[in-house]
Design a protein around this motif. Structure first.
Motif, PDB file in Angstrom:
ATOM      1  N   THR A  81       0.886  -1.045  -0.065  1.00 28.78           N
ATOM      2  CA  THR A  81       0.012  -0.103  -0.118  1.00 28.78           C
ATOM      3  C   THR A  81       0.923   1.126  -0.085  1.00 28.78           C
ATOM      4  OG1 THR A  81      -0.282  -0.203   2.429  1.00 28.78           O
ATOM      5  CG2 THR A  81      -1.995  -1.202   1.252  1.00 28.78           C
ATOM      6  N   ASN A 101       4.095   1.435  -1.123  1.00 37.01           N
ATOM      7  CA  ASN A 101       4.646   1.420  -2.497  1.00 37.01           C
ATOM      8  C   ASN A 101       3.839   2.105  -3.437  1.00 37.01           C
ATOM      9  OD1 ASN A 101       6.886   0.642  -4.087  1.00 37.01           O
ATOM     10  ND2 ASN A 101       5.596  -0.807  -5.270  1.00 37.01           N
ATOM     11  N   THR A 102       2.548   1.489  -3.393  1.00 36.13           N
ATOM     12  CA  THR A 102       1.556   2.239  -4.240  1.00 36.13           C
ATOM     13  C   THR A 102       1.472   3.670  -4.288  1.00 36.13           C
ATOM     14  OG1 THR A 102       0.478  -0.090  -4.421  1.00 36.13           O
ATOM     15  CG2 THR A 102      -0.791   1.877  -5.390  1.00 36.13           C
ATOM     16  N   PHE A 103       1.371   3.973  -3.158  1.00 36.15           N
ATOM     17  CA  PHE A 103       0.802   5.421  -2.637  1.00 36.15           C
ATOM     18  C   PHE A 103       2.265   6.253  -3.221  1.00 36.15           C
ATOM     19  CE2 PHE A 103       2.109   8.949   0.081  1.00 36.15           C
ATOM     20  CZ  PHE A 103       1.084   9.709  -0.166  1.00 36.15           C
ATOM     21  N   GLU A 142       4.778   5.523  -5.501  1.00 37.71           N
ATOM     22  CA  GLU A 142       4.701   5.461  -6.984  1.00 37.71           C
ATOM     23  C   GLU A 142       3.640   6.253  -7.634  1.00 37.71           C
ATOM     24  OE1 GLU A 142       4.902   1.695  -8.928  1.00 37.71           O
ATOM     25  OE2 GLU A 142       7.028   0.979  -8.118  1.00 37.71           O
ATOM     26  N   SER A 143       2.529   5.942  -7.462  1.00 39.87           N
ATOM     27  CA  SER A 143       1.527   6.743  -8.100  1.00 39.87           C
ATOM     28  C   SER A 143       1.704   8.244  -7.943  1.00 39.87           C
ATOM     29  CB  SER A 143       0.234   6.426  -7.523  1.00 39.87           C
ATOM     30  OG  SER A 143      -1.225   7.137  -7.917  1.00 39.87           O
ATOM     31  N   ASN A 144       1.960   8.977  -6.785  1.00 46.23           N
ATOM     32  CA  ASN A 144       2.115  10.377  -6.366  1.00 46.23           C
ATOM     33  C   ASN A 144       3.301  10.861  -6.975  1.00 46.23           C
ATOM     34  OD1 ASN A 144      -0.304  11.345  -4.536  1.00 46.23           O
ATOM     35  ND2 ASN A 144       0.248   9.102  -3.896  1.00 46.23           N
ATOM     36  N   ASN A 204       4.844   9.622  -9.758  1.00 43.02           N
ATOM     37  CA  ASN A 204       4.630   9.610 -11.090  1.00 43.02           C
ATOM     38  C   ASN A 204       3.872  10.863 -11.483  1.00 43.02           C
ATOM     39  OD1 ASN A 204       6.514   7.673 -11.614  1.00 43.02           O
ATOM     40  ND2 ASN A 204       4.917   6.054 -11.680  1.00 43.02           N
ATOM     41  N   GLU A 205       2.792  11.276 -11.055  1.00 42.27           N
ATOM     42  CA  GLU A 205       1.867  12.182 -11.224  1.00 42.27           C
ATOM     43  C   GLU A 205       2.826  13.686 -11.027  1.00 42.27           C
ATOM     44  OE1 GLU A 205      -2.333  14.219  -9.478  1.00 42.27           O
ATOM     45  OE2 GLU A 205      -1.587  12.598  -8.632  1.00 42.27           O
ATOM     46  N   ASP A 245       4.929  13.925 -14.030  1.00 45.94           N
ATOM     47  CA  ASP A 245       4.061  14.007 -15.354  1.00 45.94           C
ATOM     48  C   ASP A 245       3.600  15.409 -15.487  1.00 45.94           C
ATOM     49  OD1 ASP A 245       4.395  11.447 -16.121  1.00 45.94           O
ATOM     50  OD2 ASP A 245       2.444  10.806 -15.391  1.00 45.94           O
TER      51      ASP A 245
END
Length: 395
Positions: A4, A6-8, A10-12, A14-15, A18
């Motif tokens: 959980t 790691n997902t948080f 990576e997602s943030n 990358n955002e 971007d």
């Protein structure tokens, strides 16, 4: 790593990347002066808060070395046990004299000052009127206090008056405070302190000015409050010791009773080890220099006006700064990042400032000229700005 988390992450991350909002940290090799070295390459440095060039001053370095020899590298304890050295007493007496107040207290950072002072005085039974462009440390200090936070439109005196009237006349709050930066760090504009004091006196507001970018810069060096001659009208004067002063730390200046209260009620004072001896003595030396002469202050303003005139003449939007802070407003975040990188390619270090530090769509490159810059360095920077501005279709 837990999935959980790691997902948080990576997602943030990358955002941010971007959207051109990810800030890459550069490592400065050596001193942070008018020129700096990063990755073995030298740059004209327009991103430092070292307004007066004192971070590399020889007298300050000697003062710090002497204090290390006599007092050691650390204070050894929190202030309330036995971490208050004679050096701290001398510093705080000097700061009070500098700011024109009865007393002063030193903290480990300017951020700590706002976390400490606001929450020591304001609580859930109170309200804080806060300028919408106040520094993040003020916002966090207000949240920590648990007071009702009422956002005031930036430097809008009519909005301040209306919200002060509503808060006071509602009878809901024991105390009402108004907080503002003295100099706003992203646009370089100055708080309307005379009008603020008038409204504060009308409605009985506590006044709180964070002068992080004003100390050493405004009021012939003594700050924005001194610039307007309002030392006896402002309840809290806050500032850093890491910008124009050139070292590290922060201070609160005010009445003796206020400072006595902060010494028994402000948590960063109670639970953090004191400023190191070398830093403390260097700060005192720096403040004494500012009280003795306006030479560095005057050179700073001369260089600031020179850079502003040069950039404006080339066609750049430099906003409405009233201080040495000189933004070049680009707009779109990715373009601001690209502009900064191209400046760096050409030998000028001026970082892009984007959301959330400034509102979306107002990305900029913020320039901080100092007393240490030469006209030749500023001319070279202006020429490079012109080259990149034309390349990117900004001028």
């Amino acid at each position: 790593m837990v999935q959980t988390l790691n997902t948080f992450l990576e997602s943030n991350l990358n955002e941010l990347k971007d959207n051109g909002l990810y800030n890459e940290i550069d490592i400065v090799e050596g001193a942070n002066g008018a020129e700096i070295t990063i990755g073995g390459k030298q740059y004209i440095n327009l991103s430092s808060n070292n307004y007066l060039g004192l971070a590399t001053n020889e007298d300050l370095k000697k003062a710090a070395k002497d204090a290390i020899d006599s007092h050691g590298v650390g204070a050894g304890a929190v202030r309330t046990i036995n971490g208050t050295l004679d050096l701290h007493k001398e510093l705080e007496e000097t700061l009070a004299q500098f700011k024109g107040t009865e007393s002063a207290i030193a903290y480990q950072s300017g951020f700590n000052c706002n976390m400490a002072a606001i929450s020591a005085v304001m609580n859930k039974h109170d309200a804080i009127l806060s300028d919408e462009l106040n520094h993040a440390s003020i916002i966090d200090g207000c949240r920590l206090s648990k007071a009702k936070i009422i956002r005031v439109n930036h430097s809008d005196m009519e909005d301040l008056r209306n919200k002060a009237k509503e808060a006071v006349e509602s009878g809901q709050y024991n105390k009402v405070m108004y907080i503002t930066d003295g100099v706003f760090s992203m646009d370089g504009d100055v708080a309307k302190l005379p009008e603020i004091v008038e409204i504060a006196e009308e409605f009985g507001l506590i006044t709180y000015v964070d002068d992080a970018h004003g100390s050493g810069v405004m009021g012939k060096g003594a700050g924005t409050v001194k610039h307007f001659g309002l030392q006896d009208k402002i309840d809290f004067q806050i500032g850093t010791l890491s910008k124009a002063i050139g070292v590290v730390g922060g201070y609160v200046a005010g009445t003796k009773d206020l400072i006595d209260w902060l010494k028994v009620a402000s948590r960063p004072f109670l639970f953090s080890t004191s400023l190191a001896p070398g830093d403390t003595k260097a700060i005192t030396e720096s403040v004494k220099k500012l009280m003795a002469s306006t030479e560095l202050h005057d050179k700073l303003w001369d260089n600031a006006n020179y850079l502003k005139e040069g950039l404006k003449a080339k066609g750049f939007d430099i906003g409405h700064s009233e201080t040495p802070i000189t933004p070049v407003i680009i707009g779109e975040e990715k373009k601001a990042q690209t502009f900064s990188k191209r400046l760096m390619d050409e030998g000028v270090y001026a970082k892009a400032i984007v959301f959330p530090t400034v509102p979306r769509g107002t990305g900029r490159v913020r320039n901080m000229p100092t007393a240490a810059h030469t006209k030749e360095q500023l001319d070279k920077a202006i020429d490079i700005y012109e080259k990149i501005g034309k390349e990117l279709g900004l001028i």
